[in-house]
Write an enzyme that holds these catalytic residues in place. Structure first.
Site, PDB file in Angstrom:
ATOM      1  N   LYS A 107     -59.202 -11.505  45.026  1.00 44.58           N
ATOM      2  CA  LYS A 107     -59.757 -10.764  43.277  1.00 44.58           C
ATOM      3  C   LYS A 107     -59.653 -10.180  43.080  1.00 44.58           C
ATOM      4  O   LYS A 107     -60.936  -8.920  44.150  1.00 44.58           O
ATOM      5  CB  LYS A 107     -60.229 -12.047  42.727  1.00 44.58           C
TER       6      LYS A 107
ATOM      7  N   TYR B  36     -53.363 -20.667  36.149  1.00 46.67           N
ATOM      8  CA  TYR B  36     -54.848 -21.794  35.914  1.00 46.67           C
ATOM      9  C   TYR B  36     -53.762 -22.411  35.316  1.00 46.67           C
ATOM     10  O   TYR B  36     -55.145 -22.421  34.284  1.00 46.67           O
ATOM     11  CB  TYR B  36     -56.172 -20.414  36.425  1.00 46.67           C
TER      12      TYR B  36
ATOM     13  N   ASN C 249     -65.163 -15.237  42.519  1.00 48.81           N
ATOM     14  CA  ASN C 249     -65.299 -16.029  44.551  1.00 48.81           C
ATOM     15  C   ASN C 249     -64.470 -15.385  45.096  1.00 48.81           C
ATOM     16  O   ASN C 249     -64.422 -16.225  46.035  1.00 48.81           O
ATOM     17  CB  ASN C 249     -65.374 -17.748  44.096  1.00 48.81           C
TER      18      ASN C 249
ATOM     19  N   HIS D 208     -58.527 -16.225  46.242  1.00 48.58           N
ATOM     20  CA  HIS D 208     -57.331 -17.866  45.589  1.00 48.58           C
ATOM     21  C   HIS D 208     -57.173 -18.069  47.302  1.00 48.58           C
ATOM     22  O   HIS D 208     -56.245 -17.163  47.297  1.00 48.58           O
ATOM     23  CB  HIS D 208     -56.801 -17.600  44.595  1.00 48.58           C
TER      24      HIS D 208
ATOM     25  N   GLU E 179     -46.156 -21.124  44.099  1.00 48.25           N
ATOM     26  CA  GLU E 179     -47.814 -20.179  44.004  1.00 48.25           C
ATOM     27  C   GLU E 179     -46.557 -18.967  45.030  1.00 48.25           C
ATOM     28  O   GLU E 179     -46.665 -17.497  44.501  1.00 48.25           O
ATOM     29  CB  GLU E 179     -48.750 -19.501  43.911  1.00 48.25           C
TER      30      GLU E 179
HETATM   31  P1  ADP Z   1     -59.665 -23.099  43.423  1.00 46.41           P
HETATM   32  O1  ADP Z   1     -60.199 -20.987  43.673  1.00 46.41           O
HETATM   33  O2  ADP Z   1     -60.843 -23.749  44.503  1.00 46.41           O
HETATM   34  O3  ADP Z   1     -59.174 -23.820  43.442  1.00 46.41           O
HETATM   35  P2  ADP Z   1     -60.581 -23.872  41.102  1.00 46.41           P
HETATM   36  O4  ADP Z   1     -59.177 -23.977  40.738  1.00 46.41           O
HETATM   37  O5  ADP Z   1     -60.856 -25.185  40.214  1.00 46.41           O
HETATM   38  O6  ADP Z   1     -60.820 -23.670  42.548  1.00 46.41           O
HETATM   39  O7  ADP Z   1     -60.532 -23.071  40.212  1.00 46.41           O
HETATM   40  C1  ADP Z   1     -59.855 -22.292  40.067  1.00 46.41           C
HETATM   41  C2  ADP Z   1     -61.038 -20.586  39.790  1.00 46.41           C
HETATM   42  O8  ADP Z   1     -60.952 -20.775  38.364  1.00 46.41           O
HETATM   43  C3  ADP Z   1     -62.148 -20.389  40.841  1.00 46.41           C
HETATM   44  O9  ADP Z   1     -61.600 -20.258  42.448  1.00 46.41           O
HETATM   45  C4  ADP Z   1     -63.056 -19.714  40.226  1.00 46.41           C
HETATM   46  O10 ADP Z   1     -63.518 -18.744  39.835  1.00 46.41           O
HETATM   47  C5  ADP Z   1     -62.518 -19.865  38.761  1.00 46.41           C
HETATM   48  N1  ADP Z   1     -63.911 -20.940  37.862  1.00 46.41           N
HETATM   49  C6  ADP Z   1     -63.248 -22.794  38.329  1.00 46.41           C
HETATM   50  N2  ADP Z   1     -64.774 -24.062  38.353  1.00 46.41           N
HETATM   51  C7  ADP Z   1     -65.459 -22.278  37.173  1.00 46.41           C
HETATM   52  C8  ADP Z   1     -66.924 -22.609  35.845  1.00 46.41           C
HETATM   53  N3  ADP Z   1     -67.424 -23.452  36.104  1.00 46.41           N
HETATM   54  N4  ADP Z   1     -67.068 -21.945  35.472  1.00 46.41           N
HETATM   55  C9  ADP Z   1     -66.904 -20.519  35.672  1.00 46.41           C
HETATM   56  N5  ADP Z   1     -65.589 -20.082  36.929  1.00 46.41           N
HETATM   57  C10 ADP Z   1     -64.171 -21.045  37.582  1.00 46.41           C
END
Ligand code: ADP
Length: 152
Positions: free
Chosen positions: A11, A51, A114, A117, A128
């Protein structure tokens, strides 16, 4: 055993912090086979698709802006049980819950930033990979002297 493929995105937050090499090294060090690698800029359409499950969330606009801040690096990885293994190596979504030794556990500083992905399921991974790679950009090849988990 079924040979699986999965998608990882490095990212923008990680690109800003010069973590591209570090993250790719994590997969290589673990013997995971890289079968596709490219840099691209995510369009608004691409973020909306990728997303889509978060579209109603209050933080969606923030995610969108952060995913378009710089290009991302897309990586296609292949091997036995690779979707689950790469998710484990990536760590939990929330940095406070991501275990040390995982990519997010070691580098992630906030849930929004974070670092990576990784596809959640085999079906998601297929969809994807098609979203991020054109035909001919994901390769089949043999590694010499490296055991492919796909062959276990
Ligand atoms: P993952 O990436 O672990 O599969 P998700 O698909 O639930 O998780 O979420 C996609 C991305 O959205 C996350 O990697 C994170 O960067 C962001 N995200 C998820 N929950 C939150 C939140 N509560 N606040 C801000 N960003 C979030």
């Amino acid at each position: 055993m079924q040979r699986e493929r999965t998608l990882v995105l490095i990212k923008p937050g990680a690109i800003q912090r010069e973590l591209i090499g570090e993250i790719i090294t994590r997969f290589e060090r673990k013997g995971i086979k890289i079968v596709g690698l490219k840099m691209l800029r995510m369009t608004e359409k691409l973020v909306n698709e990728h997303y889509a499950h978060l579209r109603e969330q209050p933080f969606f606009r923030d995610i969108k802006l952060s995913m378009m801040e710089t290009p991302v690096v897309a990586i296609a990885l292949e091997g036995y049980d690779i979707v689950r293994r790469v998710r484990t190596l990536s760590g939990a979504t929330n940095p406070r819950e991501a275990a040390p030794g995982t990519i997010r556990g070691d580098y992630s500083i906030s849930i929004r930033n974070n670092v990576v992905h990784a596809s959640g399921t085999i079906e998601e991974a297929l969809e994807e990979l098609q979203r991020f790679f054109e035909e001919g950009e994901v390769f089949s090849y043999q590694r010499i002297n490296v055991m492919d988990f796909a062959d276990e």
